[in-house]
Write a protein that holds these residues in place. Structure first.
Motif, mmCIF file in Angstrom:
data_model
loop_
_atom_site.group_PDB
_atom_site.id
_atom_site.type_symbol
_atom_site.label_atom_id
_atom_site.label_comp_id
_atom_site.label_asym_id
_atom_site.label_seq_id
_atom_site.Cartn_x
_atom_site.Cartn_y
_atom_site.Cartn_z
ATOM 1 N N ALA A 63 0.843 -1.194 0.000
ATOM 2 C CA ALA A 63 0.000 0.000 0.000
ATOM 3 C C ALA A 63 0.884 1.252 0.000
ATOM 4 C CB ALA A 63 -0.904 -0.006 1.226
ATOM 5 N N PRO A 64 0.427 2.321 -0.664
ATOM 6 C CA PRO A 64 1.229 3.551 -0.726
ATOM 7 C C PRO A 64 1.620 4.098 0.650
ATOM 8 C CG PRO A 64 -0.606 3.679 -2.241
ATOM 9 C CD PRO A 64 -0.803 2.431 -1.426
ATOM 10 N N ASN A 65 0.751 3.946 1.654
ATOM 11 C CA ASN A 65 1.082 4.468 2.982
ATOM 12 C C ASN A 65 2.152 3.630 3.688
ATOM 13 O OD1 ASN A 65 -0.711 2.332 3.297
ATOM 14 N ND2 ASN A 65 -1.638 3.198 5.153
ATOM 15 N N ASN A 66 2.524 2.477 3.117
ATOM 16 C CA ASN A 66 3.602 1.653 3.673
ATOM 17 C C ASN A 66 4.936 1.881 2.967
ATOM 18 O OD1 ASN A 66 1.895 0.496 5.558
ATOM 19 N ND2 ASN A 66 1.324 -1.178 4.196
ATOM 20 N N THR A 68 8.013 4.392 2.269
ATOM 21 C CA THR A 68 8.646 5.513 2.957
ATOM 22 C C THR A 68 9.810 6.058 2.133
ATOM 23 O OG1 THR A 68 8.138 4.418 5.045
ATOM 24 C CG2 THR A 68 9.770 6.186 5.110
ATOM 25 N N ASP A 102 -3.684 2.879 -5.279
ATOM 26 C CA ASP A 102 -3.941 1.631 -4.556
ATOM 27 C C ASP A 102 -2.641 0.853 -4.400
ATOM 28 O OD1 ASP A 102 -3.680 1.152 -7.245
ATOM 29 O OD2 ASP A 102 -5.325 -0.286 -7.374
ATOM 30 N N GLU A 103 -2.755 -0.380 -3.946
ATOM 31 C CA GLU A 103 -1.569 -1.198 -3.696
ATOM 32 C C GLU A 103 -0.754 -1.408 -4.970
ATOM 33 O OE1 GLU A 103 -2.752 -4.010 0.038
ATOM 34 O OE2 GLU A 103 -3.269 -4.728 -1.954
#
Length: 166
Positions: A63-66, A68, A102-103
């Protein structure tokens, strides 16, 4: 006959030995420069490329929020281990699309004993094929290990991802 024609075209030969009451033996010979390779066919920017299966540890969705930012690059955490993340389209110097909302599909590869994530658009298929090394004007192109001809007649470039990463 179709198999024989293709093998002869590749520089090989076919021998048939038939004996009454014993059966028939068919020998197929290919030049040493050919090898059977298991490939994971991936797509990036609408193009298909082959990645040798022995270098693929696993395929994950991230996922984009994972993802960094780290210095000038990107990374994600996989089972408590930070894995650098690269884009195959950037490695191939193709026009990079906007990051997906999305992923993302990520190939986790073993490069010199270390995991490296490579973002691809999609996994097309897995296949075992005869691989031919590069020759002629294509010889020496960094990051391309060889070619194979797919069932639909298209030539598939087989990537040497370790060389692309450099």
């Amino acid at each position: 006959d179709a198999v024989r024609s293709e093998i002869v075209r590749l520089g090989g030969s076919v021998a048939i030995d038939s004996r009454v009451g014993e059966g028939t033996s068919i020998s197929l010979r290919l030049p040493v420069s050919f090898a059977m390779t298991q490939l994971l066919v991936v797509t990036v920017n609408g193009e298909r490329y082959g990645v040798p299966m022995p270098s693929v540890v696993e395929v994950v969705r991230v996922a984009p929020n994972n993802i960094t930012p780290i210095r000038t690059g990107m990374a994600f955490v996989l089972r408590d281990r930070t894995v650098p993340l690269l884009s195959l389209s950037r490695l191939l110097e193709l026009h990079d699309r906007e990051p997906a909302a999305d992923e993302q599909t990520v190939l986790v590869l073993d490069i010199n004993g270390e995991p490296v994530g490579i973002v691809v658009d999609a996994i097309a298929e897995r296949l075992e094929t005869v691989t031919r090394p590069l020759g002629g004007v294509l010889r020496g192109i960094t990051g391309i290990a060889g070619t194979t001809v797919l069932g639909d007649g298209q030539v598939l470039l087989i990537l040497d991802v370790a060389m692309l990463i450099g």
